[in-house]
Design an enzyme around this catalytic site. Structure first.
Site, mmCIF file in Angstrom:
data_model
loop_
_atom_site.group_PDB
_atom_site.id
_atom_site.type_symbol
_atom_site.label_atom_id
_atom_site.label_comp_id
_atom_site.label_asym_id
_atom_site.label_seq_id
_atom_site.Cartn_x
_atom_site.Cartn_y
_atom_site.Cartn_z
ATOM 1 N N HIS A 1 -34.606 52.565 -1.451
ATOM 2 C CA HIS A 1 -35.561 53.015 -0.438
ATOM 3 C C HIS A 1 -34.914 52.887 0.925
ATOM 4 O O HIS A 1 -33.955 52.132 1.132
ATOM 5 C CB HIS A 1 -36.867 52.190 -0.506
ATOM 6 C CG HIS A 1 -36.764 50.857 0.110
ATOM 7 N ND1 HIS A 1 -37.014 50.604 1.460
ATOM 8 C CD2 HIS A 1 -36.433 49.641 -0.433
ATOM 9 C CE1 HIS A 1 -36.847 49.343 1.716
ATOM 10 N NE2 HIS A 1 -36.497 48.719 0.595
ATOM 11 N N CYS A 2 -35.445 53.636 1.892
ATOM 12 C CA CYS A 2 -35.062 53.541 3.302
ATOM 13 C C CYS A 2 -36.365 53.515 4.108
ATOM 14 O O CYS A 2 -37.403 53.082 3.577
ATOM 15 C CB CYS A 2 -34.137 54.668 3.718
ATOM 16 S SG CYS A 2 -34.800 56.332 3.425
ATOM 17 N N GLU A 3 -36.336 53.966 5.333
ATOM 18 C CA GLU A 3 -37.563 53.901 6.130
ATOM 19 C C GLU A 3 -38.646 54.820 5.571
ATOM 20 O O GLU A 3 -39.803 54.405 5.436
ATOM 21 C CB GLU A 3 -37.261 54.260 7.581
ATOM 22 C CG GLU A 3 -38.466 54.119 8.502
ATOM 23 C CD GLU A 3 -38.144 54.438 9.941
ATOM 24 O OE1 GLU A 3 -39.046 54.318 10.803
ATOM 25 O OE2 GLU A 3 -36.978 54.804 10.228
ATOM 26 N N TYR B 1 -40.126 52.066 3.182
ATOM 27 C CA TYR B 1 -40.632 50.766 3.600
ATOM 28 C C TYR B 1 -41.873 50.914 4.457
ATOM 29 O O TYR B 1 -42.751 50.040 4.458
ATOM 30 C CB TYR B 1 -39.550 50.004 4.369
ATOM 31 C CG TYR B 1 -40.008 48.675 4.868
ATOM 32 C CD1 TYR B 1 -40.108 47.584 4.003
ATOM 33 C CD2 TYR B 1 -40.370 48.488 6.214
ATOM 34 C CE1 TYR B 1 -40.539 46.346 4.468
ATOM 35 C CE2 TYR B 1 -40.803 47.254 6.682
ATOM 36 C CZ TYR B 1 -40.878 46.195 5.794
ATOM 37 O OH TYR B 1 -41.314 44.947 6.247
#
Length: 525
Positions: A431-433, A471
């Site tokens: 995952h990232c932002e 996130y």
């Protein structure tokens, strides 16, 4: 009174009325005294010219014999020398009907006029024109001979067509350009049974004809064929006949190649293009037991009396084997619902995401895993946080590992891969932002490197997921599982320099990686 020179008509009259002179030697006739009639030596020589045969020979020969010498015999010297036209005589007329002789191409066909082999009536007219004055006038030396003007000959194509239809009528007479003596040996052989030479269309390309042909006829072939050749009826029917549409049942015949004659083509096509349907009477448990028994049985036991489709289905299952030999229901499930090594299905329920080739899970699934709901099925649950370090420090999921560089992820996961034990799974989540760019790109990179390091379809990490919403969405729904419980966006005003530094580093590393890949590809070529 002196007499002047006698006119020519009077000399002819004297020759016709006066009796034939007594035989005397040739020398005496040439240089002797004038005759009793008062003829001069020149006139006497003219009168006795037809009686001369040669020096030292006698000229005692009747007038009837002299006249008969003008008749053409079986072998004409004039024809052999090429000075005069010739027509068949009584010696070779019957034999020419049975065995025609090909003309020796000594001159072009246009210069020879109409060949008597094409039209017998025309050859008779030529003979009549040339020799019609023999019986009327005995003194042929004083008359001028004129050849008949040649006409256009018929083409070869017409000769071949009419020759096949009319039989031997076309070749009833010998052609003038061929001497009669050339037919002596061939005619005798042709009279014997079984030696008849059939008429064949001849071409100047044939080796046997090229030796005798002088090439004149090749100049006239194209012109004759264009003007005289007609279109056959079979070719004309191709333009005028109506179109006929015929449908061939090739697909049906191909389908019935290994089927019974009573089987329908539609059912066969359906069985070829579609996976065999499972019987409604079978239960999942019974079919599973049957597959296991067939996979572990001997070839004799596998040949039990079952349906042909089921036997083929079981053989395919026995050939495909996983590391533990537990691949089941592989043909009954969609390959997209199987993990990377096609050994089993995905453990978590997936949701639709931005990239269709990746599997997305919701934040609630991660929360349930963190709460220990799947502890008996999962050996290791790895969360890879692909954000930049300042974002990770501002708040992250509990237990997540911050790896924003691809080389760091490869070092962490693939250098020392985690091995599953006791049938438990190893699951990795990226995952990232927002899970729109960095997270999906890292997930694809791990799968690509994992494929290159293993034999297909084996993988170290066959089950990979992407957190839907990243996130930010996880923080909004499951803030209790975040530490510190905060959220720092990528474009934070206080970390502009850090953003610029990490972006430049990431792009430089990505450019160097692309160059390295290009160099490696060039080395392989």
């Amino acid at each position: 009174m002196e007499l002047g020179p006698e006119p020519p008509h009077r000399r002819r009259l004297l020759f016709a009325c006066s009796p034939p002179p007594a035989p005397q030697p040739v020398v005496k006739a040439l240089f002797g005294t004038p005759a009793a009639g008062g003829l001069s030596p020149v006139t006497n020589l003219t009168v006795t010219m037809d009686q001369l045969q040669g020096l030292g020979s006698e000229y005692e020969q009747p007038i009837e014999v002299k006249n008969s010498s003008l008749q053409r015999m079986g072998s004409s010297e004039s024809t052999d020398s090429g000075f005069c036209l010739d027509s068949p005589g009584p010696l070779d007329s019957k034999e020419n009907l049975e065995n025609p002789m090909r003309r020796i191409n000594s001159l072009p066909q246009k210069l020879l006029g109409c060949s008597p082999a094409l039209k017998r009536s025309h050859s008779d007219s030529l003979d009549h024109d040339v020799f019609q004055l023999i019986d009327q006038d005995e003194n042929k030396e004083n008359q001028v001979f004129e050849f008949k003007k040649p006409i256009r000959p018929a083409s070869r194509g017409c000769l071949h067509v009419h020759g096949l239809e009319e039989g031997k009528d076309v070749f009833t007479q010998r052609q003038n350009s061929a001497p009669a003596r050339m037919l002596s040996s061939n005619e005798r052989d042709g009279n014997e049974p079984g030696n008849s030479i059939p008429f064949m269309p001849q071409s100047p390309v044939t080796p046997t004809l090229s030796d005798e042909d002088d090439g004149f006829m090749d100049l006239l072939d194209g012109e004759n064929l264009k003007n005289d050749e007609e279109t056959p009826s079979c070719m004309a029917s191709l333009w005028t006949a109506p179109l006929v549409m015929r449908r061939t049942n090739n697909l049906g015949n191909r389908c019935k190649l290994f089927d019974s004659p009573s089987a329908s083509c539609s059912s066969t096509i359906r069985s070829m293009l579609k996976r065999p349907d499972r019987s409604l009477e079978e239960s999942p448990g019974g079919s599973r037991k049957r597959r296991k028994s067939v996979a572990g049985a001997s070839p004799e036991e596998a040949a039990s009396p079952e349906k042909p489709q089921e036997i083929l289905h079981h053989q395919s299952l026995s050939l495909a084997s996983s590391p533990k030999g537990t691949i089941e229901n592989i043909l009954d499930n969609d390959p997209r619902d199987l993990i990377g090594d096609f050994s089993k299905g995905y453990l978590f329920h997936t949701v639709a995401g931005k990239h269709q080739d990746l599997k997305y899970i919701s934040p609630e699934i991660i929360t349930s895993v963190l709460n220990g709901k799947f502890a008996n099925l999962i050996k290791e649950f790895v969360i890879i946080d692909c954000r930049y370090p300042y974002e990770y420090e501002g708040g992250h999921i509990k237990g997540a590992v911050n790896l924003h560089m691809e080389e760091e992820v490869e070092e962490f996961l693939l250098k020392k891969p985690i091995v599953p034990t006791d049938g438990k799974r190893v699951i990795v989540v990226f995952h990232c932002e927002f899970s729109s760019e960095r997270g999906p790109r890292m997930c694809r990179y791990v799968r690509e490197r994992d494929r290159l390091g293993n034999e297909y379809p084996k993988l170290h990490y066959p089950e990979l997921y992407v957190l839907k919403g990243g996130y930010k969405e996880f923080f909004l729904k499951c803030q209790s599982h975040c530490e510190p419980p905060s959220y720092r966006p990528m474009h934070h005003e206080d970390f502009k320099e850090d953003l610029k530094k990490f972006r430049t580093k990431s792009r430089t590393w990505a450019g160097e990686k692309s160059k390295r890949e290009m160099y490696s590809r060039l080395k392989k070529l």
